[in-house]
Design a protein around this motif. Sequence first.
Motif, mmCIF file in Angstrom:
data_model
loop_
_atom_site.group_PDB
_atom_site.id
_atom_site.type_symbol
_atom_site.label_atom_id
_atom_site.label_comp_id
_atom_site.label_asym_id
_atom_site.label_seq_id
_atom_site.Cartn_x
_atom_site.Cartn_y
_atom_site.Cartn_z
ATOM 1 N N LEU A 50 0.819 -1.222 0.000
ATOM 2 C CA LEU A 50 0.000 0.000 0.000
ATOM 3 C C LEU A 50 0.847 1.263 0.000
ATOM 4 C CD1 LEU A 50 -2.987 -0.808 2.386
ATOM 5 C CD2 LEU A 50 -3.148 0.041 0.047
ATOM 6 N N ILE A 51 1.923 1.268 0.773
ATOM 7 C CA ILE A 51 2.759 2.465 0.901
ATOM 8 C C ILE A 51 3.907 2.455 -0.095
ATOM 9 C CG2 ILE A 51 4.140 3.853 2.489
ATOM 10 C CD1 ILE A 51 1.149 3.684 3.132
ATOM 11 N N SER A 52 4.502 1.314 -0.307
ATOM 12 C CA SER A 52 5.694 1.232 -1.150
ATOM 13 C C SER A 52 5.380 1.247 -2.641
ATOM 14 C CB SER A 52 6.480 -0.043 -0.816
ATOM 15 O OG SER A 52 5.700 -1.200 -1.080
ATOM 16 N N THR A 87 -17.066 7.290 -5.018
ATOM 17 C CA THR A 87 -17.483 7.300 -3.612
ATOM 18 C C THR A 87 -16.451 8.024 -2.761
ATOM 19 O OG1 THR A 87 -18.679 5.216 -3.860
ATOM 20 C CG2 THR A 87 -18.046 5.854 -1.622
ATOM 21 N N VAL A 88 -16.922 8.931 -1.930
ATOM 22 C CA VAL A 88 -16.028 9.723 -1.085
ATOM 23 C C VAL A 88 -15.797 9.015 0.239
ATOM 24 C CG1 VAL A 88 -15.765 11.889 0.167
ATOM 25 C CG2 VAL A 88 -16.702 11.893 -2.145
ATOM 26 N N ALA A 89 -14.535 8.878 0.618
ATOM 27 C CA ALA A 89 -14.169 8.320 1.912
ATOM 28 C C ALA A 89 -13.859 9.471 2.863
ATOM 29 C CB ALA A 89 -12.943 7.421 1.763
ATOM 30 N N GLU A 90 -14.430 9.401 4.038
ATOM 31 C CA GLU A 90 -14.213 10.448 5.034
ATOM 32 C C GLU A 90 -13.819 9.812 6.358
ATOM 33 O OE1 GLU A 90 -16.885 13.829 7.385
ATOM 34 O OE2 GLU A 90 -17.528 13.074 5.427
ATOM 35 N N TRP A 91 -12.744 10.300 6.981
ATOM 36 C CA TRP A 91 -12.354 9.771 8.279
ATOM 37 C C TRP A 91 -12.233 10.905 9.287
ATOM 38 C CZ3 TRP A 91 -9.184 9.783 3.998
ATOM 39 C CH2 TRP A 91 -8.033 10.564 4.043
ATOM 40 N N ASP A 92 -12.507 10.566 10.527
ATOM 41 C CA ASP A 92 -12.445 11.528 11.626
ATOM 42 C C ASP A 92 -11.931 10.759 12.830
ATOM 43 O OD1 ASP A 92 -12.673 13.624 13.319
ATOM 44 O OD2 ASP A 92 -14.811 13.976 13.007
ATOM 45 N N MET A 93 -10.635 10.890 13.126
ATOM 46 C CA MET A 93 -10.021 10.049 14.135
ATOM 47 C C MET A 93 -8.864 10.772 14.790
ATOM 48 S SD MET A 93 -8.365 7.434 11.329
ATOM 49 C CE MET A 93 -7.652 6.325 12.521
ATOM 50 N N LEU A 94 -8.314 10.204 15.850
ATOM 51 C CA LEU A 94 -7.182 10.789 16.552
ATOM 52 C C LEU A 94 -5.883 10.319 15.917
ATOM 53 C CD1 LEU A 94 -8.314 10.296 20.263
ATOM 54 C CD2 LEU A 94 -8.516 12.355 18.859
ATOM 55 N N SER A 105 -11.273 11.590 0.848
ATOM 56 C CA SER A 105 -10.617 11.089 -0.361
ATOM 57 C C SER A 105 -11.587 10.179 -1.081
ATOM 58 C CB SER A 105 -9.345 10.305 0.001
ATOM 59 O OG SER A 105 -8.826 9.613 -1.122
ATOM 60 N N SER A 106 -11.402 10.013 -2.386
ATOM 61 C CA SER A 106 -12.172 8.996 -3.103
ATOM 62 C C SER A 106 -11.603 7.636 -2.721
ATOM 63 C CB SER A 106 -12.066 9.203 -4.617
ATOM 64 O OG SER A 106 -10.714 9.124 -5.032
ATOM 65 N N LEU A 107 -12.441 6.600 -2.753
ATOM 66 C CA LEU A 107 -11.974 5.273 -2.362
ATOM 67 C C LEU A 107 -10.883 4.760 -3.295
ATOM 68 C CD1 LEU A 107 -15.201 3.395 -1.206
ATOM 69 C CD2 LEU A 107 -13.332 4.286 0.170
ATOM 70 N N LEU A 108 -11.018 5.025 -4.585
ATOM 71 C CA LEU A 108 -9.953 4.732 -5.545
ATOM 72 C C LEU A 108 -9.608 6.021 -6.261
ATOM 73 C CD1 LEU A 108 -10.985 1.366 -7.300
ATOM 74 C CD2 LEU A 108 -9.319 1.693 -5.462
ATOM 75 N N CYS A 118 -6.716 -5.431 -14.433
ATOM 76 C CA CYS A 118 -7.286 -4.297 -13.714
ATOM 77 C C CYS A 118 -6.165 -3.593 -12.960
ATOM 78 C CB CYS A 118 -8.358 -4.761 -12.738
ATOM 79 S SG CYS A 118 -9.016 -3.439 -11.699
ATOM 80 N N GLU A 119 -5.952 -2.347 -13.282
ATOM 81 C CA GLU A 119 -4.935 -1.532 -12.617
ATOM 82 C C GLU A 119 -5.648 -0.453 -11.803
ATOM 83 O OE1 GLU A 119 -1.317 -0.231 -14.829
ATOM 84 O OE2 GLU A 119 -2.072 1.795 -14.373
ATOM 85 N N TYR A 120 -5.174 -0.183 -10.604
ATOM 86 C CA TYR A 120 -5.863 0.782 -9.745
ATOM 87 C C TYR A 120 -4.889 1.376 -8.737
ATOM 88 C CZ TYR A 120 -5.877 -3.153 -6.429
ATOM 89 O OH TYR A 120 -5.499 -4.183 -5.612
ATOM 90 N N ALA A 121 -5.345 2.455 -8.070
ATOM 91 C CA ALA A 121 -4.498 3.119 -7.081
ATOM 92 C C ALA A 121 -5.356 3.790 -6.029
ATOM 93 C CB ALA A 121 -3.594 4.155 -7.762
ATOM 94 N N TYR A 122 -4.745 4.004 -4.850
ATOM 95 C CA TYR A 122 -5.365 4.767 -3.773
ATOM 96 C C TYR A 122 -4.632 6.095 -3.644
ATOM 97 C CZ TYR A 122 -7.138 0.140 -2.438
ATOM 98 O OH TYR A 122 -7.742 -1.088 -2.438
ATOM 99 N N SER A 123 -5.331 7.105 -3.145
ATOM 100 C CA SER A 123 -4.637 8.363 -2.872
ATOM 101 C C SER A 123 -3.624 8.127 -1.757
ATOM 102 C CB SER A 123 -5.643 9.439 -2.446
ATOM 103 O OG SER A 123 -6.143 9.166 -1.143
#
Length: 400
Positions: A50-52, A87-94, A105-108, A118-123
């Motif tokens: 996910l990060i690399s 679809t919009v992803a919204e988070w509210d956390m510590l 962020s958008s989910l994809l 199928c090629e895809y990415a996350y923000s």
Amino acid sequence: MNDIEKDRLTGSLRRGAVKKNVAAIHVSGKLTLLQRKLSNVLLLNAYDTLISQQVHQIDARTLCMMIGYNSNDMETLKQSLRGLAETVAEWDMLDEEGRQEWGVSSLLSYAKLKGGVCEYAYSPALAQKLDDPKIFALINLNIQRRFTSGHALALYENCYRFVRTGSTGWWSLDLFRRLMGVSGSPYYDVYKHLNAKIIKPAVAEVNKTSNIVVTPETKRMGRSVSEIRFKIAENPQLSILDLDDGSGLRNSDIYARMRALGVSDRLALQWMKEHDETYVRKQLDYVAGQGGVKNPVSYLTAALKQDYSGAQVSPRNPTSNKPMSADTAERVRKLGIIQSMAAARSPTQRDADRRLFMSKLDGAALLDFENHGWMSALNFKLIVAFWSDIAPGAFEPDLA
């Protein structure tokens, strides 16, 4: 399948479950059932990088079959991918320092279908949240495939992460509507409608389908229901859903030999757990040497209890030293080949193989395959024919 599966679909896809960050779970309520399943599988495929790695790939046809789409129905896949991107992803956390963090962020960030891949990415921001191991729910993909309702799967995801504490804690009805993806519908502002159309059906399916049992409780303010929580307990009757079918003990040649003799799946696993592998093998070899045994399962049961392999003379047939019958030997040989071929497939290929084969079954045949996989005695001939189509000549005797 192409080389994408060998290069890309190992590692994280060897797991049967995906870690879902709390933030992702809370914002994915508006997804359809197929979109939710697709989101989980895509995340599992990408999880180790996910990060690399910014871009992730998976074979499109295998993905379709893994989720439950018709493998040729690319339009449905396109629509679902479009839905994830919109679809919009919204988070509210510590954060780590205890400061409140809000993000969207958008989910994809994008998805692309090209050349059967199928090629895809996350923000980057969402990838960081999805990768966070501190707060997550473990979503079992074998279980999620059984759901037929998006609301039920959403309830399962949001409850399962609290299984150790036994309760979700109190949620406001506004938050619960968001989690279920119905916050924009005035109809569900009325608790009577919310309970009848969303809560009761979702609870019933979770309790019937998954490895947990949930019980809703409500809190009132005056005459109106204002909050809801769910008590959670493990469902022992369906705990078998957590087993990784086709791996572990079921990959042993000893298991294949016992199944060929007619030993049930449950009994074979029980014996393999109760006895040393070498001991079971010796008893199997002994039973195989006693020609004409009418009930090999009962005979093997006695052999395991009394250690016939250590006796100088067979208590059943003192003079017989015949090998196993030709039919039994051939069945054992083919079962071993099937296990080897299945084990050599990638995780997504194995899932697709099972789905394709199951699509040809119904009734008792389907139930037997669900319980015993490729060791299904009831479907033995069909299984051999299926794998013969995948690998022509695989069952030809080795004359070398």
